[in-house]
Enzyme design. Structure first.
Site, PDB file in Angstrom:
ATOM      1  N   GLY A  48       0.810  -1.216   0.000  1.00  0.00           N
ATOM      2  CA  GLY A  48       0.000   0.000   0.000  1.00  0.00           C
ATOM      3  C   GLY A  48       0.842   1.263   0.000  1.00  0.00           C
ATOM      4  N   GLU A  85       3.604   6.338  -7.996  1.00  0.00           N
ATOM      5  CA  GLU A  85       3.666   6.093  -9.449  1.00  0.00           C
ATOM      6  C   GLU A  85       4.356   4.767  -9.795  1.00  0.00           C
ATOM      7  OE1 GLU A  85       2.628   6.691 -12.619  1.00  0.00           O
ATOM      8  OE2 GLU A  85       1.249   7.759 -11.309  1.00  0.00           O
ATOM      9  N   HIS A  96       4.225   1.924  -8.149  1.00  0.00           N
ATOM     10  CA  HIS A  96       3.251   0.827  -8.036  1.00  0.00           C
ATOM     11  C   HIS A  96       2.278   0.856  -9.222  1.00  0.00           C
ATOM     12  CE1 HIS A  96       4.143   1.493  -3.593  1.00  0.00           C
ATOM     13  NE2 HIS A  96       4.364   0.207  -3.718  1.00  0.00           N
ATOM     14  N   GLY A 140       8.745  -4.652  -8.433  1.00  0.00           N
ATOM     15  CA  GLY A 140       9.633  -3.555  -8.812  1.00  0.00           C
ATOM     16  C   GLY A 140      11.101  -3.968  -8.734  1.00  0.00           C
ATOM     17  N   SER A 143       7.702   4.327  -0.811  1.00  0.00           N
ATOM     18  CA  SER A 143       6.792   4.772   0.252  1.00  0.00           C
ATOM     19  C   SER A 143       7.583   5.394   1.379  1.00  0.00           C
ATOM     20  CB  SER A 143       5.995   3.585   0.789  1.00  0.00           C
ATOM     21  OG  SER A 143       5.281   2.997  -0.257  1.00  0.00           O
ATOM     22  N   ARG A 144       8.816   4.942   1.585  1.00  0.00           N
ATOM     23  CA  ARG A 144       9.619   5.445   2.706  1.00  0.00           C
ATOM     24  C   ARG A 144      10.151   6.858   2.450  1.00  0.00           C
ATOM     25  NH1 ARG A 144      10.658  -0.412   3.381  1.00  0.00           N
ATOM     26  NH2 ARG A 144       9.841  -0.926   5.438  1.00  0.00           N
TER      27      ARG A 144
END
Ligand code: PAF
Length: 282
Positions: free
Chosen positions: A31, A35, A37, A149, A188-189
């Site tokens: 989650g 972009e 993902h 990825g 995300s991090r």
């Protein structure tokens, strides 16, 4: 797009799709979608009839002092992004659905050799957690193809090895790293970074590119190149994790004869641990 939280319901709808002759693709995620993902979802759409995305922040792949609790959970925004990207089903189970007997009494998938070096050395047990949950997701979804990825280069290797060793009938595809215009790999991090850190973060990628161009120009003292890069990163404000020029097929140290290499790196910036990589063909 339909959001499904139970394994039984997901199996039922995907069973019907499969009987109708549909090729099923899976994009596993934790989650907080960006972009990168969405690029995976597009690649999945191009390679299957039905795209299933999963969102599950997998506790088994987080170490005790890691960011499991802080990991951003943004389900509503993620649903909108997936819907806009033409994803067909979102599988968003809770922890009990995936670990009904708890996380301890639990079959775990170990991929020896590549799981305890680099990211695996810094994060003991991490790849066991990843391999276990991905194996479960493959068992639940039974996808024909699954997309991951390439930013998590070592993770992709672990998943390919697991799929091959266990004869899992899933085609594994990598997807190129999505980057901001300044070169920073999307993650995300990155959300943990302050404004100041965000301005520094692209140095990880520019340092990697600098090392790669020095190798392409003929430099072969890999240890010296690694050390110079780590020092430059520290100078910019990063703290060291690892920065390694490796053989691409097993992530071990290369000899000067090896021609297919990859530079993989991880470094801390404030609260974030950033990773990036670049393949090198000599
Ligand atoms: O790359 C990730 O987001 C996770 O490690 C994965 C593959 C979804 C497994 O939890």
């Amino acid at each position: 797009m339909q959001t499904i939280t139970s394994i039984a319901e997901l199996r039922e709808v995907l069973g019907a799709e499969r009987r109708a002759g549909k090729r099923i693709g899976l994009v596993p995620t934790m989650g907080n979608l960006h972009e990168g993902h969405i690029q995976l979802v597009h690649q999945c759409n191009d390679n299957s009839d039905i795209t299933v995305s999963s969102i599950f922040v997998n506790p088994l792949q987080f170490g005790e002092n890691e960011d499991l609790d802080a990991y951003p959970r943004t389900l509503q925004a993620d649903q909108q992004k997936l819907e806009a990207a033409d994803c067909d089903y979102l599988f968003a189970p809770n922890i009990e659905e995936i670990y009904p007997n708890g996380q301890v009494i639990q079959t775990q998938v170990e991929v020896p050799g590549i799981s305890d070096i680099h990211c695996g050395a810094t994060r003991p047990g991490h790849f066991r957690g990843v391999a276990t949950v991905v194996c479960k997701l493959f068992g639940i979804v039974q996808p024909d193809v699954a997309i991951f990825g390439e930013k998590d280069f070592q993770q992709l290797m672990v998943i390919r090895r697991m799929t091959e060793d266990l004869f899992l009938p899933v085609e594994i595809q990598g997807s190129p790293i999505a980057r901001a215009d300044n070169g920073l790999a999307l993650s995300s991090r990155n959300g943990y970074l302050s404004e100041t850190e965000l301005a520094v973060a692209p140095a990880l990628n520019s340092t990697i590119r600098e090392t790669v161009s020095r190798i392409e120009a003929g430099e072969r003292d890999y240890a010296a190149l690694e050390e110079a890069a780590q020092a430059a990163l520290e100078e910019s404000g990063f703290q060291r994790d690892y920065y390694r020029i490796c053989r691409r097929h097993d992530l071990q140290s290369p000899s000067t004869e090896d021609t297919e290499l990859v530079l993989i790196a991880a470094a801390y910036l404030g609260k974030a641990r950033l990773i990036d990589n670049m393949v090198i063909d000599i």
